[in-house]
Design an enzyme around this catalytic site. Structure first.
Site, PDB file in Angstrom:
ATOM      1  N   GLU A   1       7.762 -75.144  18.752  1.00  0.00           N
ATOM      2  CA  GLU A   1       6.439 -74.562  18.590  1.00  0.00           C
ATOM      3  C   GLU A   1       6.328 -73.323  19.473  1.00  0.00           C
ATOM      4  OE1 GLU A   1       1.842 -76.202  18.569  1.00  0.00           O
ATOM      5  OE2 GLU A   1       3.523 -77.585  18.603  1.00  0.00           O
TER       6      GLU A   1
ATOM      7  N   LYS B   1       0.172 -82.152  21.697  1.00  0.00           N
ATOM      8  CA  LYS B   1      -0.249 -81.179  20.700  1.00  0.00           C
ATOM      9  C   LYS B   1      -0.530 -79.892  21.459  1.00  0.00           C
ATOM     10  CE  LYS B   1      -3.321 -80.398  16.827  1.00  0.00           C
ATOM     11  NZ  LYS B   1      -2.997 -79.019  16.880  1.00  0.00           N
TER      12      LYS B   1
ATOM     13  N   ARG C   1       4.174 -74.107  14.580  1.00  0.00           N
ATOM     14  CA  ARG C   1       5.455 -74.782  14.426  1.00  0.00           C
ATOM     15  C   ARG C   1       6.435 -73.800  13.818  1.00  0.00           C
ATOM     16  NH1 ARG C   1       5.842 -80.404  14.081  1.00  0.00           N
ATOM     17  NH2 ARG C   1       8.029 -80.963  14.354  1.00  0.00           N
TER      18      ARG C   1
ATOM     19  N   GLU D   1       4.680 -86.433  22.061  1.00  0.00           N
ATOM     20  CA  GLU D   1       4.713 -85.025  22.442  1.00  0.00           C
ATOM     21  C   GLU D   1       3.291 -84.504  22.419  1.00  0.00           C
ATOM     22  OE1 GLU D   1       7.389 -83.504  19.516  1.00  0.00           O
ATOM     23  OE2 GLU D   1       9.146 -84.161  20.622  1.00  0.00           O
TER      24      GLU D   1
END
Length: 191
Positions: free
Chosen positions: A130, A81, A86, A79
């Site tokens: 996120e 960044k 988060r 995934e």
């Protein structure tokens, strides 16, 4: 009333974009949201999830690893960044609680995300994702997001929503209905 401006179009928006921006459902599906939620719970049970309540109050998502894996390992999920924060979203009926990694409440800082999670068809959900603010070029920008992170006064948050819109990008489904999905493999949870 929509005025004619640079974004005005003759396009039939209901035909070209029939899904709700909040729930992701078509108008016809909104009436069947209970059936959709039940079908998703049945799928969780079929995947092997067990009925039990996830202890969200003590749940902290793991940090992003910046080493320890090669980018060509086929058995891994990768995934991006995203330079966001988060957030674990805990929906229980009409109540939605957003929490940062260190368990501090984020609900007041991101009311639009809480509303969007509340609009999802399942009455019980725990999501791991996120919150990200995008810059004018569409890239995640932590600098933009930083203007929202510590806000809590309603008027400050209201103004910030206009200046710094945010998105919640969900990585993982941890609970759906009565089913705790955390013992399942990540591939099954993403499914």
């Amino acid at each position: 009333l929509k005025e004619r401006d640079a974004y005005a179009s003759e396009e039939d928006m209901a035909a070209s974009q029939p899904l709700s921006v909040l729930s992701g459902l078509a108008v016809e599906e909104l009436a069947d949201s209970a059936a959709i939620a039940a079908a998703l719970e049945e799928e969780a049970a079929a995947l092997g999830a067990k009925k039990r309540e996830l202890k969200v109050a003590k749940l902290t998502p793991m940090l992003c690893a910046i080493s320890g894996a090669e980018l060509d390992e086929a058995e891994r999920f990768y995934e991006l960044k995203l330079d966001g924060v988060r957030i674990v979203a805990d929906k229980n009926g009409d109540r939605v609680d957003l929490r940062y990694r260190k368990l501090r409440s984020a609900t007041r800082a991101y009311p639009e995300i809480a509303r969007a999670v509340a609009a999802l068809p399942c009455p019980r959900l725990v999501l791991d994702g996120e919150i990200v603010a995008f810059d004018d070029a569409g890239r995640p920008s932590f600098q933009r997001l930083a203007r929202r992170i510590h806000l809590s006064r309603p008027r400050d948050v209201e103004l910030a929503q206009l200046e710094v819109p945010v998105s919640y990008l969900v990585f993982d489904l941890l609970q759906i209905g009565a089913y705790d999905l955390t013992p399942l493999p990540l591939s099954a949870r993403k499914q």
